[in-house]
Design a protein around this motif. Structure first.
Motif, PDB file in Angstrom:
ATOM      1  N   THR A   1     -55.802  -5.207 -25.711  1.00 22.15           N
ATOM      2  CA  THR A   1     -55.819  -6.468 -26.444  1.00 22.15           C
ATOM      3  C   THR A   1     -56.764  -6.374 -27.647  1.00 22.15           C
TER       4      THR A   1
ATOM      5  N   CYS B   1     -46.010  -5.629 -19.171  1.00 17.51           N
ATOM      6  CA  CYS B   1     -46.418  -6.887 -18.563  1.00 17.51           C
ATOM      7  C   CYS B   1     -47.889  -7.097 -18.904  1.00 17.51           C
ATOM      8  N   ALA B   2     -48.643  -7.773 -18.058  1.00 14.86           N
ATOM      9  CA  ALA B   2     -50.024  -8.092 -18.417  1.00 14.86           C
ATOM     10  C   ALA B   2     -50.967  -7.834 -17.237  1.00 14.86           C
ATOM     11  N   GLY B   3     -52.227  -7.701 -17.581  1.00 17.01           N
ATOM     12  CA  GLY B   3     -53.298  -7.656 -16.580  1.00 17.01           C
ATOM     13  C   GLY B   3     -53.223  -6.494 -15.612  1.00 17.01           C
TER      14      GLY B   3
ATOM     15  N   SER C   1     -39.830 -19.206 -16.798  1.00 22.84           N
ATOM     16  CA  SER C   1     -41.037 -19.262 -17.621  1.00 22.84           C
ATOM     17  C   SER C   1     -40.925 -18.339 -18.834  1.00 22.84           C
TER      18      SER C   1
ATOM     19  N   LYS D   1     -40.817 -19.548 -22.813  1.00 20.75           N
ATOM     20  CA  LYS D   1     -41.898 -19.122 -23.705  1.00 20.75           C
ATOM     21  C   LYS D   1     -41.384 -18.376 -24.932  1.00 20.75           C
TER      22      LYS D   1
ATOM     23  N   SER E   1     -45.653 -10.838 -14.152  1.00 21.72           N
ATOM     24  CA  SER E   1     -46.734 -11.045 -15.127  1.00 21.72           C
ATOM     25  C   SER E   1     -46.247 -10.977 -16.577  1.00 21.72           C
TER      26      SER E   1
ATOM     27  N   PRO F   1     -44.741 -13.460 -18.200  1.00 22.98           N
ATOM     28  CA  PRO F   1     -45.071 -14.670 -18.961  1.00 22.98           C
ATOM     29  C   PRO F   1     -46.395 -14.551 -19.721  1.00 22.98           C
ATOM     30  N   GLU F   2     -47.399 -13.928 -19.110  1.00 27.11           N
ATOM     31  CA  GLU F   2     -48.686 -13.741 -19.796  1.00 27.11           C
ATOM     32  C   GLU F   2     -48.527 -12.815 -21.004  1.00 27.11           C
TER      33      GLU F   2
ATOM     34  N   TRP G   1     -55.965  -3.250 -19.955  1.00 28.59           N
ATOM     35  CA  TRP G   1     -55.395  -4.438 -20.596  1.00 28.59           C
ATOM     36  C   TRP G   1     -56.348  -5.046 -21.618  1.00 28.59           C
TER      37      TRP G   1
ATOM     38  N   ASP H   1     -46.941 -14.805 -23.766  1.00 28.61           N
ATOM     39  CA  ASP H   1     -47.965 -15.660 -24.384  1.00 28.61           C
ATOM     40  C   ASP H   1     -48.786 -14.866 -25.390  1.00 28.61           C
ATOM     41  N   ARG H   2     -49.184 -13.665 -25.013  1.00 30.68           N
ATOM     42  CA  ARG H   2     -50.005 -12.838 -25.893  1.00 30.68           C
ATOM     43  C   ARG H   2     -49.232 -12.452 -27.146  1.00 30.68           C
TER      44      ARG H   2
END
Length: 158
Positions: free
Chosen positions: A24, A6-8, A98, A102, A51, A53-54, A20, A57-58
């Motif tokens: 990146t 996931c993200a963050g 979402s 995406k 998380s 969806p983020e 994170w 996106d990445r």
């Protein structure tokens, strides 16, 4: 091959020690090497869906510059306490919509994710016993790490 779920802050909690922002930056460097074949493996759990969806996106941003494999599956093990089906699907519905929207650049992954969504839609109500066990597990992790899962995953406190 990298495991990113996931993200963050959620990713940093799930894979303790993960940074994170540093990941990146590192992945940005790897993209520049044409000779590398990059793969992201992802485990979907009750801790990661919100998380994702983020992360998608990445991945989409990265894929604009380089082909990247993306593979995912629902979590196994931990006696089932991390599986998203311990909660009613309504907790995940918005995030899954979402995520799937995406993934329009990757129809194969979108179809696989749709299959996982259909599987989770079978969960019509929370499983209080399993949720209690998950919360006990997270509380023990917090005791050891000096963290607070309720700050990172407030929606799991039902």
């Amino acid at each position: 091959t990298v495991s990113v779920d996931c993200a963050g802050p959620q990713q940093e909690y799930v894979r303790w020690g993960f940074d994170w922002n540093q990941w990146t930056k590192n992945f940005e460097l790897l993209i520049k090497h044409r000779w590398l074949y990059l793969v992201i493996n992802q485990t979907i759990s009750a801790l990661t869906i919100r998380s994702m969806p983020e992360l998608i996106d990445r991945i989409t941003e990265f894929r604009a510059r380089k082909q990247i494999g993306h593979y995912f599956e629902l979590v196994t093990g931990h006696d089932g306490i991390l599986h998203p089906s311990i909660y009613s699907y309504d907790l995940w519905a918005e995030a899954f919509s979402s995520i799937i929207s995406k993934m329009d650049q990757d129809p194969e992954a979108q179809l696989r994710m749709e299959g996982l969504r259909l599987e989770l839609q079978g969960s019509q109500q929370d499983n209080p016993m399993m949720i209690s066990r998950l919360q006990t597990y997270l509380t023990e992790l917090d005791r050891r790490r000096g963290t607070d899962w309720r700050e990172v995953f407030p929606y799991l406190d039902r």
